[in-house]
Enzyme design. Structure first.
Site, PDB file in Angstrom:
ATOM      1  N   CYS A   1       0.830  -1.198   0.000  1.00 35.32           N
ATOM      2  CA  CYS A   1       0.000   0.000   0.000  1.00 35.32           C
ATOM      3  C   CYS A   1       0.866   1.251   0.000  1.00 35.32           C
ATOM      4  O   CYS A   1       1.693   1.444   0.881  1.00 35.32           O
ATOM      5  CB  CYS A   1      -0.930   0.028   1.195  1.00 35.32           C
ATOM      6  SG  CYS A   1      -2.050   1.419   1.107  1.00 35.32           S
TER       7      CYS A   1
ATOM      8  N   GLY B   1     -11.253  -3.794 -10.174  1.00 36.82           N
ATOM      9  CA  GLY B   1     -11.098  -2.768  -9.145  1.00 36.82           C
ATOM     10  C   GLY B   1     -11.887  -1.512  -9.459  1.00 36.82           C
ATOM     11  O   GLY B   1     -13.123  -1.470  -9.341  1.00 36.82           O
TER      12      GLY B   1
HETATM   13  C1  LIG Z   1     -10.073   3.702  -3.561  1.00 40.50           C
HETATM   14  C2  LIG Z   1      -9.139   2.522  -3.583  1.00 40.50           C
HETATM   15  C3  LIG Z   1      -8.849   1.847  -2.382  1.00 40.50           C
HETATM   16  C4  LIG Z   1      -7.987   0.754  -2.369  1.00 40.50           C
HETATM   17  N1  LIG Z   1      -7.751   0.084  -1.194  1.00 40.50           N
HETATM   18  C5  LIG Z   1      -6.944  -1.009  -1.201  1.00 40.50           C
HETATM   19  C6  LIG Z   1      -6.727  -1.781  -0.021  1.00 40.50           C
HETATM   20  O1  LIG Z   1      -7.290  -1.509   1.036  1.00 40.50           O
HETATM   21  N2  LIG Z   1      -5.885  -2.850  -0.090  1.00 40.50           N
HETATM   22  C7  LIG Z   1      -5.272  -3.214  -1.252  1.00 40.50           C
HETATM   23  O2  LIG Z   1      -4.529  -4.202  -1.272  1.00 40.50           O
HETATM   24  N3  LIG Z   1      -5.472  -2.521  -2.388  1.00 40.50           N
HETATM   25  C8  LIG Z   1      -6.294  -1.438  -2.392  1.00 40.50           C
HETATM   26  N4  LIG Z   1      -6.498  -0.738  -3.574  1.00 40.50           N
HETATM   27  C9  LIG Z   1      -5.829  -1.181  -4.808  1.00 40.50           C
HETATM   28  C10 LIG Z   1      -6.730  -2.053  -5.660  1.00 40.50           C
HETATM   29  O3  LIG Z   1      -7.112  -3.239  -4.977  1.00 40.50           O
HETATM   30  C11 LIG Z   1      -6.039  -2.436  -6.983  1.00 40.50           C
HETATM   31  O4  LIG Z   1      -4.852  -3.126  -6.690  1.00 40.50           O
HETATM   32  C12 LIG Z   1      -5.684  -1.229  -7.833  1.00 40.50           C
HETATM   33  O5  LIG Z   1      -6.700  -0.262  -7.777  1.00 40.50           O
HETATM   34  C13 LIG Z   1      -5.415  -1.587  -9.310  1.00 40.50           C
HETATM   35  O6  LIG Z   1      -6.540  -2.179  -9.927  1.00 40.50           O
HETATM   36  P1  LIG Z   1      -7.628  -1.348 -10.796  1.00 40.50           P
HETATM   37  O7  LIG Z   1      -6.870  -0.520 -11.757  1.00 40.50           O
HETATM   38  O8  LIG Z   1      -8.475  -2.394 -11.439  1.00 40.50           O
HETATM   39  O9  LIG Z   1      -8.381  -0.522  -9.814  1.00 40.50           O
HETATM   40  C14 LIG Z   1      -7.378   0.344  -3.592  1.00 40.50           C
HETATM   41  C15 LIG Z   1      -7.675   1.024  -4.781  1.00 40.50           C
HETATM   42  C16 LIG Z   1      -8.545   2.089  -4.801  1.00 40.50           C
HETATM   43  C17 LIG Z   1      -8.841   2.780  -6.097  1.00 40.50           C
END
Ligand SMILES: Cc1cc2nc3c(=O)[nH]c(=O)nc-3n(C[C@H](O)[C@H](O)[C@H](O)COP(=O)(O)O)c2cc1C
Ligand SMILES: Cc1cc2nc3c(=O)[nH]c(=O)nc-3n(C[C@H](O)[C@H](O)[C@H](O)COP(=O)(O)OP(=O)(O)OC[C@H]3O[C@@H](n4cnc5c(N)ncnc54)[C@H](O)[C@@H]3O)c2cc1C
Ligand code: FES
Lengths: 259, 304
Positions: B130, B265
């Protein structure tokens, strides 16, 4: 109360240009409209606008269950709202709605609604809802200038309307908090509902606090999802960081850390 | 009917479509929009040892084809999760996987140990990636020896499927993948968000309260695909791929690059039914290409 949320393509049945910066959209739902409460909002998908990746939140401006339509009042700000301004009757707009909590019913008939800018949007629906409960509120609306004063007929049907304009071209000159109703020693209202720019809501909240008047405000915030899962839209309250899109957008000022 | 089921480190998934942590709440927020039973799995929001308020507002900035966030692991802590949230979600008809975060090795271990006791949670996903927490978090995901250590310590107390989610903010993703496999990871998830930044030129200020934040959405897809491909070649554990998946074609691309399953996501914010549509789209792709088992597509990219 938990209300069911929908994702739907609604058909644009009317576009009304109020002035250079504001317009309303009337949208017909393909299914029976769900119960919608005043203060709730919708997340609109802006299609074919490459720079608008996320949905855009807009308050529900009014609902007509007989026609199965709802209306949005939109102020043109950036690319997303400019794109929506080009919608025509017959086009479709995808909404997630109804979202958020709502204004609560007052325990008094001495009610004041205060709105400024696009913050007037949820107040028409609220005023109509209050009317159904035999409450005829005083409605104070702030505009920049005469050209932007709009929909006064609709508000007048719900209660007594007062106006301020920044330049004094209509109603009293100045901001809503400069209006003469606030210049008395004690204001005559027991409940205030307010929606508008942050600075305006804080100024109204201050007056409410000084008068010991109950006051609810509808907050704006940058949102990604709009239905409680991203935790981007938080605001500090007496319970820690809360989501404006779920626990709000309406908050009683007692719960906010405003001085 | 093509067979979409996959088995990841012994854990069966009815299809390869799952939802990404932090973008799907605890799942129940989506009940009005989709049948959760249609999903292969749900990765719930990060859980830490104690309550965390997260970062100050503003936490979000929209970008071209994506968004930056700096939520910062806001959650009410492991005890609240076990008593208030777990009972509410434990009977969902899909795999519920908990994303575990922390600032110290001890915190990761404490949370993993508690979740090990929950019967209906078949796996955890260690979030060592993170970008939005000052202490730890991403440090565990960028220094291979630390990644091995935290994985190995959790492995000692966690007896179900252990997934580790990697950060893309590294020079060599393969080195990190090898490091967590050495520590005992059963599965690798990648990618988390890419570190980025947004500036408001008019006000000459950063947009986010934390100045930098995590970039997600279609903007990061090419980076994510490349990393899945590199890790697929470097290690032999199953991979769950994500980063900018918006539709079924994106998902198929990740599977071809070597992912056994994918996560949806940021797409959930724009279309809350995106995950189910992606599952349907994968099925029609398989019909169109006469693929009987989705597993036949995993890593099936032709490079010569
Ligand atoms: C608002 C938000 C909150 C997120 N919170 C977490 C989290 O708590 N733990 C985690 O491992 N990844 C978290 N992520 C990352 C997502 O799980 C993912 O790895 C990342 O957004 C890339 O995928 P995407 O482009 O499909 O969103 C978060 C992403 C977003 C946008
Ligand atoms: C719950 C809620 C209800 C709303 N109701 C209405 C309504 O009924 N009518 C209406 O016209 N507008 C309403 N808004 C504001 C509206 O969502 C924004 O004006 C719109 O998203 C701007 O989009 P854009 O692409 O045109 O501009 P952008 O390019 O996104 O933004 C233009 C400028 O506005 C600022 N901005 C964008 N979104 C917000 C926001 N949410 N809060 C504060 N500043 C912002 C940006 O920082 C930028 O400076 C509401 C917002 C919320 C959160
Ligand atoms: S906008 Fe996502 S939680 Fe409020």
């Amino acid at each position: 109360m938990e209300l069911k949320k929908l994702v739907e393509d609604l058909r644009v049945t009317g576009v009304t240009r109020l002035n250079k910066r504001h317009f309303t959209l009337e949208l017909l739902s393909p299914v029976k409209l769900p119960l919608i409460l005043p203060g709730q909002f919708a997340q609109a998908l802006v299609e074919n606008s490459p720079s608008t990746f996320l949905r855009r939140p807009f308050s529900i401006h009014s609902v007509d269950y007989q026609k199965n339509t709802l209306r949005l009042l939109i102020q043109i700000k950036g690319p997303g709202t400019s794109h929506l301004a080009e919608l025509k009757a017959g086009d479709h707009l995808n909404l997630i709605y109804p979202l958020g909590n709502s204004f609560s019913l007052p325990f008094t008939k001495d009610v004041l609604l205060v709105g400024g800018g696009c913050g007037v949007a949820p107040l028409l629906f609220l005023a109509q809802f209050l009317n159904q409960n035999n409450i005829h509120p005083t409605i104070l609306l702030g505009f920049r200038t005469r050209e932007e004063v709009s929909e006064i007929d609709a508000y007048s049907r719900c209660g007594k309307v007062l106006i301020t304009t920044d330049d004094g071209t209509e109603g009293e000159k100045g901001l809503v908090v400069d209006h003469s109703i606030f210049q008395r020693e004690k204001i005559e209202f027991k409940k205030i509902y307010c929606c508008g720019p942050d600075a305006m809501m804080k100024a109204v909240a201050k007056i409410a606090r000084m008068n010991n008047t109950d006051c609810e405000v509808s907050l704006e915030n940058t949102m990604a999802c709009g239905f409680g899962v991203c935790l981007c839209c938080i605001t500090p309250t007496d319970k820690g960081n809360e989501r404006v899109c779920v626990e709000g957008p309406v908050f009683n000022i007692r719960r906010l850390p405003w001085k | 009917m093509p067979d979409l089921s996959v088995n990841i480190a012994g854990l069966p998934f009815k299809n390869p479509v799952t939802t990404a942590s932090g973008t799907f709440g605890y799942g129940d927020e989506f009940r009005d929009f989709i049948d959760l039973g249609r999903l292969g799995g749900i990765f719930v929001k990060a859980v830490t040892g104690k309550n965390r308020d997260g970062n100050a507002y503003p936490r979000m900035a929209e970008t071209s084809s994506g968004m930056l966030n700096s939520v910062g692991l806001q959650n009410k802590g492991i005890e609240h999760f076990c008593h208030e949230i777990y009972p509410r979600i434990k009977n969902f008809n899909t795999n519920i996987i908990v994303n575990v975060s922390g600032s110290t090795v001890e915190e990761y271990v404490e949370v993993a140990e508690r979740i090990n006791e929950l019967d209906n949670i078949p796996a955890i996903e260690l979030n060592i990636s993170c970008p939005n927490v000052k202490l730890g978090g991403m440090a565990f995901g960028t220094i291979p020896s630390m990644a091995t250590e935290v994985t190995a310590e959790v492995r000692k107390v966690y007896h179900k499927v252990l997934m580790v989610k990697l950060s893309p903010n590294v020079t060599s993703i393969s080195d990190l993948a090898k490091a967590v496999v050495d520590g005992g990871a059963d599965v690798i998830t990648l990618i988390n968000t890419l570190l980025g930044m947004a500036i408001d030129a008019e006000r000459r200020r950063p947009v986010l309260s934390t100045i930098t934040g995590g970039l997600s959405g279609p903007a990061i897809k090419p980076v994510a695909l490349r990393m899945v491909w590199q890790v697929h070649k470097a290690v032999h554990v199953p991979i769950i791929g994500l980063g900018g998946i918006m539709n079924a074609t994106d998902a198929i691309e990740f599977i071809l690059a070597g992912a056994s399953a994918i996560q949806v996501g940021t797409a959930n914010f724009i279309d809350p039914a995106a995950s189910v549509k992606i599952a349907d789209g994968i099925e029609s792709y398989m019909e169109r290409h006469k693929i009987k088992h989705i597993t036949d597509l995993v890593g099936a990219l032709r490079t010569e």
